[in-house]
Scaffold this active site. Structure first.
Site, PDB file in Angstrom:
ATOM      1  N   ASP A  79      -1.467   6.847   9.862  1.00 12.52           N
ATOM      2  CA  ASP A  79      -2.102   6.272   8.666  1.00 12.52           C
ATOM      3  C   ASP A  79      -1.290   5.140   8.043  1.00 12.52           C
ATOM      4  OD1 ASP A  79      -4.541   7.598   8.465  1.00 12.52           O
ATOM      5  OD2 ASP A  79      -3.732   9.264   7.298  1.00 12.52           O
ATOM      6  N   ARG A 104       1.647  12.572   5.843  1.00  7.92           N
ATOM      7  CA  ARG A 104       1.999  11.186   5.537  1.00  7.92           C
ATOM      8  C   ARG A 104       3.356  11.062   4.844  1.00  7.92           C
ATOM      9  NH1 ARG A 104      -2.665   7.343   3.284  1.00  7.92           N
ATOM     10  NH2 ARG A 104      -1.193   5.862   4.185  1.00  7.92           N
ATOM     11  N   ARG A 150      -5.315  12.634  -5.390  1.00  5.00           N
ATOM     12  CA  ARG A 150      -4.011  12.370  -4.777  1.00  5.00           C
ATOM     13  C   ARG A 150      -2.862  12.258  -5.777  1.00  5.00           C
ATOM     14  NH1 ARG A 150      -4.544  10.622   0.686  1.00  5.00           N
ATOM     15  NH2 ARG A 150      -6.400  11.682   1.448  1.00  5.00           N
ATOM     16  N   HIS A 179      -9.560   8.096  -3.477  1.00  6.60           N
ATOM     17  CA  HIS A 179      -8.592   7.142  -4.048  1.00  6.60           C
ATOM     18  C   HIS A 179      -9.376   6.196  -4.950  1.00  6.60           C
ATOM     19  CE1 HIS A 179      -5.235   7.203  -0.727  1.00  6.60           C
ATOM     20  NE2 HIS A 179      -4.751   7.730  -1.842  1.00  6.60           N
ATOM     21  N   CYS A 273      -7.653  -0.787   1.714  1.00  6.96           N
ATOM     22  CA  CYS A 273      -6.645   0.202   2.115  1.00  6.96           C
ATOM     23  C   CYS A 273      -5.608  -0.416   3.049  1.00  6.96           C
ATOM     24  CB  CYS A 273      -7.300   1.373   2.833  1.00  6.96           C
ATOM     25  SG  CYS A 273      -8.451   2.301   1.827  1.00  6.96           S
TER      26      CYS A 273
HETATM   27  N1  ARG Z   1      -6.242   8.571   6.044  1.00 10.01           N
HETATM   28  C1  ARG Z   1      -5.681   8.004   4.861  1.00 10.01           C
HETATM   29  C2  ARG Z   1      -5.510   9.079   3.807  1.00 10.01           C
HETATM   30  O1  ARG Z   1      -6.381   9.881   3.657  1.00 10.01           O
HETATM   31  C3  ARG Z   1      -6.530   6.899   4.340  1.00 10.01           C
HETATM   32  C4  ARG Z   1      -5.920   6.154   3.200  1.00 10.01           C
HETATM   33  C5  ARG Z   1      -6.774   5.076   2.685  1.00 10.01           C
HETATM   34  N2  ARG Z   1      -6.091   4.267   1.757  1.00 10.01           N
HETATM   35  C6  ARG Z   1      -6.552   3.867   0.588  1.00 10.01           C
HETATM   36  N3  ARG Z   1      -5.881   2.983  -0.072  1.00 10.01           N
HETATM   37  N4  ARG Z   1      -7.642   4.373   0.071  1.00 10.01           N
HETATM   38  O2  ARG Z   1      -4.521   9.136   3.147  1.00 10.01           O
END
Ligand code: ARG
Length: 290
Positions: A79, A104, A150, A179, A273
């Site tokens: 990612d 991550r 998040r 997000h 993203c």
């Molecule tokens: N797979 C990543 C996650 O879920 C995607 C992140 C996307 N980034 C963003 N800025 N929305 O963390």
């Protein structure tokens, strides 16, 4: 008596400002885990296609007069291509990310090392969980911030203190828009576009009070990641499928530039993203340069 011609309000002339962007080539991109509803580890990812789409995005940004620096991706961190999550950089002050999910987590130190090798006025790793521009959108005199999936309000407080800018907390309520940058896009210092249903009632009230002229996107545009776009104040780089939003932007004097990132969508990300902005901070706020 003849009817008066309908009154046409001319759209304001929009001005592009050259930007400094950071991207991370999807050399190691894959979907090997699922941490948002878009990710399906059983669905195949076409990495060459992801790389080609990413290269087009980089070229389009450069063709429009913007600089793009790249952070090297790392094996085992699929990612990392979503460089918007690397941190927040405003006026040369950087706060590097602390990721919510263990999958991550190692990206935080990896991006931090990259920031540390740059000439920045200040750099610190976030103490609170903070996925950078995923949830924090710099909008001139304030930072708009998502909460709910998040990051938490304590992360908002940390950002407010670190950057000495007011942070406006906005509750996200739909897991598809986990997000802030999937549901809201800053077009210039005073103009935003967003999908109201992604936000709780209090957040919707705050947004309509702060931005009575905002462009409101519908569900279809939001689902095609139209709000996950990047604006330079005039050009708006966004998904070609967001047709309603593209028309609305045009009517307001913006120049939409469609860029297909459908392969990256399998990871739950779009144009924005993949792009971190190194924001310039206006001198009238007491800072200069970036
Ligand atoms: N797979 C990543 C996650 O879920 C995607 C992140 C996307 N980034 C963003 N800025 N929305 O963390």
């Amino acid at each position: 008596m003849t009817a008066a011609a309908p009154l046409r309000v001319p759209a304001p002339a929009r001005v592009a400002r050259p930007r400094r962007y950071v991207m991370c080539r999807p050399e190691h991109f894959e979907v090997s885990y699922a941490i948002n509803p878009w990710m399906d580890p059983d669905a195949p990812v076409d990495r060459p296609r992801a790389l080609a789409q990413w290269e087009i995005l980089r070229a389009v940004l450069e063709e429009h007069g913007h600089s793009v620096e790249t952070v090297p991706g790392e094996p085992g961190l699929p990612d990392m291509v979503f460089a918007a999550n690397s941190g927040i950089v405003i006026g040369g002050h950087a706060l590097s990310a602390r990721f919510a999910h263990p999958e991550r987590a190692a990206e935080g130190p990896a991006f931090h090392r990259w920031f540390a090798a740059r000439e920045l006025r200040a750099l610190a790793p976030a103490a609170e969980t903070n996925e950078g521009e995923g949830d924090f959108a710099f909008a001139g005199q304030r930072i708009l911030a998502g909460v709910g999936f998040r990051c938490s309000l304590s992360a908002h407080a940390e950002v407010e203190q670190y950057f000495d800018l007011p942070v406006v907390s906005l509750e996200l309520v739909d897991p598809r828009f986990y997000h802030l940058d999937t549901a809201l896009m800053v077009l210039d210092d005073t103009t935003i576009a967003y999908y109201p249903d992604a936000f709780g009632p209090a957040a919707r009230d705050v947004l309509s009070a702060l931005y009575p002229d905002a462009i409101l996107a519908g569900e279809a545009d939001a689902l095609s990641f139209g709000l996950n776009g990047v604006s330079d104040g005039h050009h708006v780089f966004l998904d070609p499928g967001a047709t309603g939003l593209i028309a609305a932007l045009r009517a307001r004097g913006f120049a939409p530039v469609p860029v297909d990132m459908s392969e990256l969508r399998k990871g739950g990300g779009g144009v924005k993203c993949c792009v971190l902005e190194l924001h310039h901070r206006d001198t009238s706020t007491g800072e200069s340069g970036s």
